[in-house]
Design a protein around this motif. Structure first.
Motif, mmCIF file in Angstrom:
data_model
loop_
_atom_site.group_PDB
_atom_site.id
_atom_site.type_symbol
_atom_site.label_atom_id
_atom_site.label_comp_id
_atom_site.label_asym_id
_atom_site.label_seq_id
_atom_site.Cartn_x
_atom_site.Cartn_y
_atom_site.Cartn_z
ATOM 1 N N GLN A 23 0.813 -1.211 0.000
ATOM 2 C CA GLN A 23 0.000 0.000 0.000
ATOM 3 C C GLN A 23 0.851 1.269 0.000
ATOM 4 O OE1 GLN A 23 -0.340 -2.486 2.171
ATOM 5 N NE2 GLN A 23 -2.345 -3.355 1.754
ATOM 6 N N SER A 24 2.089 1.184 0.476
ATOM 7 C CA SER A 24 2.907 2.388 0.582
ATOM 8 C C SER A 24 3.734 2.663 -0.674
ATOM 9 C CB SER A 24 3.840 2.276 1.787
ATOM 10 O OG SER A 24 4.744 1.210 1.593
ATOM 11 N N ARG A 25 3.519 1.890 -1.732
ATOM 12 C CA ARG A 25 4.300 2.077 -2.961
ATOM 13 C C ARG A 25 3.539 2.927 -3.971
ATOM 14 N NH1 ARG A 25 5.746 -4.133 -3.708
ATOM 15 N NH2 ARG A 25 7.020 -4.383 -1.865
ATOM 16 N N SER A 26 4.259 3.815 -4.601
ATOM 17 C CA SER A 26 3.664 4.600 -5.681
ATOM 18 C C SER A 26 3.980 3.913 -7.014
ATOM 19 C CB SER A 26 4.242 6.016 -5.678
ATOM 20 O OG SER A 26 5.616 5.973 -5.979
ATOM 21 N N ARG A 27 3.384 4.397 -8.081
ATOM 22 C CA ARG A 27 3.660 3.815 -9.400
ATOM 23 C C ARG A 27 5.117 3.979 -9.786
ATOM 24 N NH1 ARG A 27 -0.351 1.932 -12.607
ATOM 25 N NH2 ARG A 27 -2.448 2.600 -12.109
ATOM 26 N N SER A 28 5.678 5.130 -9.513
ATOM 27 C CA SER A 28 7.086 5.345 -9.866
ATOM 28 C C SER A 28 7.990 4.439 -9.039
ATOM 29 C CB SER A 28 7.465 6.806 -9.684
ATOM 30 O OG SER A 28 7.341 7.191 -8.337
ATOM 31 N N ASP A 29 7.613 4.189 -7.788
ATOM 32 C CA ASP A 29 8.386 3.289 -6.940
ATOM 33 C C ASP A 29 8.331 1.865 -7.492
ATOM 34 O OD1 ASP A 29 9.988 2.663 -4.753
ATOM 35 O OD2 ASP A 29 8.256 2.155 -3.498
ATOM 36 N N GLU A 30 7.160 1.441 -7.954
ATOM 37 C CA GLU A 30 7.024 0.110 -8.538
ATOM 38 C C GLU A 30 7.819 -0.004 -9.840
ATOM 39 O OE1 GLU A 30 2.862 -0.541 -8.943
ATOM 40 O OE2 GLU A 30 2.611 -1.034 -6.820
#
Length: 69
Positions: A23-30
């Protein structure tokens, strides 16, 4: 003199990135995680470890194919 194997360093980075909650991941992080994993795969592929993993996956795929017939 200290030497760092880039594949080991990337494996450690991937381990810690994947430990985080989804839940704490953003699209850019993924996307960043995917790029790091791809780079790790490219570094591991030509090594004996990479060849062993490929052979295991090939045997597994052949077994699944045979079981499906």
């Amino acid at each position: 003199m200290l030497t760092i194997n880039v594949a080991v360093l990337l494996a450690v980075i991937v381990f810690f990135r994947l430990r985080r909650r989804t839940q704490s991941r953003s699209r850019s992080d993924e996307k960043t995680t995917v790029l790091i994993v791809l780079a790790l795969g490219i570094l591991i592929a030509p090594t004996p470890l990479g060849q062993g993993i490929r052979n295991i996956l090939r045997q597994l795929a052949a077994g699944v194919t045979q079981a499906g017939r």
